[in-house]
Design an enzyme around this catalytic site. Sequence first.
Site, PDB file in Angstrom:
ATOM      1  N   THR A  35      30.322 -30.238   1.408  1.00  0.00           N
ATOM      2  CA  THR A  35      28.499 -29.637   1.098  1.00  0.00           C
ATOM      3  C   THR A  35      29.217 -27.713   0.746  1.00  0.00           C
ATOM      4  O   THR A  35      30.168 -27.016   1.459  1.00  0.00           O
ATOM      5  CB  THR A  35      27.758 -29.234   2.447  1.00  0.00           C
ATOM      6  OG1 THR A  35      27.494 -30.823   2.565  1.00  0.00           O
ATOM      7  CG2 THR A  35      26.710 -28.836   1.971  1.00  0.00           C
ATOM      8  N   HIS A  59      32.764 -34.679  -1.782  1.00  0.00           N
ATOM      9  CA  HIS A  59      31.877 -35.872  -1.381  1.00  0.00           C
ATOM     10  C   HIS A  59      30.919 -35.513  -2.016  1.00  0.00           C
ATOM     11  O   HIS A  59      29.700 -34.658  -2.640  1.00  0.00           O
ATOM     12  CB  HIS A  59      31.828 -35.617  -0.285  1.00  0.00           C
ATOM     13  CG  HIS A  59      32.414 -35.794   0.990  1.00  0.00           C
ATOM     14  ND1 HIS A  59      32.153 -35.043   2.535  1.00  0.00           N
ATOM     15  CD2 HIS A  59      33.782 -36.040   0.710  1.00  0.00           C
ATOM     16  CE1 HIS A  59      33.352 -35.665   2.872  1.00  0.00           C
ATOM     17  NE2 HIS A  59      34.383 -35.893   2.091  1.00  0.00           N
ATOM     18  N   ASP A  82      36.184 -33.888   7.747  1.00  0.00           N
ATOM     19  CA  ASP A  82      37.510 -34.013   7.175  1.00  0.00           C
ATOM     20  C   ASP A  82      38.267 -33.838   6.505  1.00  0.00           C
ATOM     21  O   ASP A  82      38.065 -32.500   5.683  1.00  0.00           O
ATOM     22  CB  ASP A  82      36.119 -35.358   5.896  1.00  0.00           C
ATOM     23  CG  ASP A  82      37.508 -36.468   4.626  1.00  0.00           C
ATOM     24  OD1 ASP A  82      38.647 -36.633   4.932  1.00  0.00           O
ATOM     25  OD2 ASP A  82      36.604 -36.514   3.117  1.00  0.00           O
TER      26      ASP A  82
END
Length: 384
Positions: free
Chosen positions: A194, A220, A322
Amino acid sequence: MAAILPSTTPAFSRPARAPKRVTEDTVRVMLVDDSLTVRTVFSRMIDKEDDLAVVAEAGTAEKALFALRTTQVDVILLDLEMPGMGGLEALPKLLEAARPAQVLVVSSLTEDGAEHTLTALSIGAADTMLKPRPGGFNDAYRDALLTKIRALGGCDVHPEGPSLQAEASAVSEAKPAAPHEALAPQIVAIGASTGGIHALNLFLRRLPHDFDLPILITQHLPESFVPVFARQMELAAGREAVLAEDGTSIRRNRIVIAPGTAHMIVKRIGPASAAGSGVVTGLAHDRTANGCLPSVDPMFESVAEVYGGHAAAVLLSGMGRDGTSGAEAIARAGGSLYAQDEESCAVWGMPRAISEAGLARAVTTPMGLADAIAQSVRAPAEQN
């Protein structure tokens, strides 16, 4: 406390209901969408939560900008396809007017118009969600939406997981080489989520023209967005960008990007030569502890194994954890860690543990990280 304009104000309207108490800890949300139905559904989802509140709604970008003159918000849910000034055109103005609020693009264009959505992400929107078709506003969608809003609003969205202090303590046990002992990197591996696309654009555009180390990126993203994302990275860096496959060569002046359906790992197949580094990518589908696919951790772990102390790993803005265990592997191998700072992150999740553990050689803005890594390549050469 944020000012809440009367529901009769033409700049934005709200369904008649009792006003919700807004405190300093409340995440204040603005809805910008030309569909009254969508605004109503989102309002009901959000206002049921004690820590969230819709404080403004607007059917056009122009009305949203007017409302922001008197209303303070933390998160803006923005539709891209609206009459008048479209969401993409309005985005820079909204970011400026609502600073330091974060923007979540919620649009039907996020599936068929990946180009528009990724452009929005590259110029400052923090994250994206697909606006579901009628009947698609189910519990799973609501939970995902609320998680993103809380993360962008500065909440810890993983309270059930290991504490950041515990993670930072665990990572700190893997001491990297002291800065003056650092080896010149031979590869740069970057993990982001993000807010990461904007950060990546800033990072890649800042690198010097003569910086030619291979760059690996795990971001991501939904699978359908990744090819468009690769083209954006190619333009930002001024070098070739390809999607990783089994056997993709890792070589200078090339960016290799994890596909949306697998983890990208690296493996050595032979000695370096004029044609390449002797290292290629592989694809892995193992489930990771963090549940991400693709995940940064397998990339970092394999880079540590192949490159050892000649690896530079970067963690940019992202929700979740992550990359933490992979960073530990890089540190144990003697490689260098770099982290985006809290102030410039849309969500200070992924870079946080290594930052708080003091393991990163630099904790700064994306452009500052680019400068630091470029200098790490020049420094050993200058000493010779």
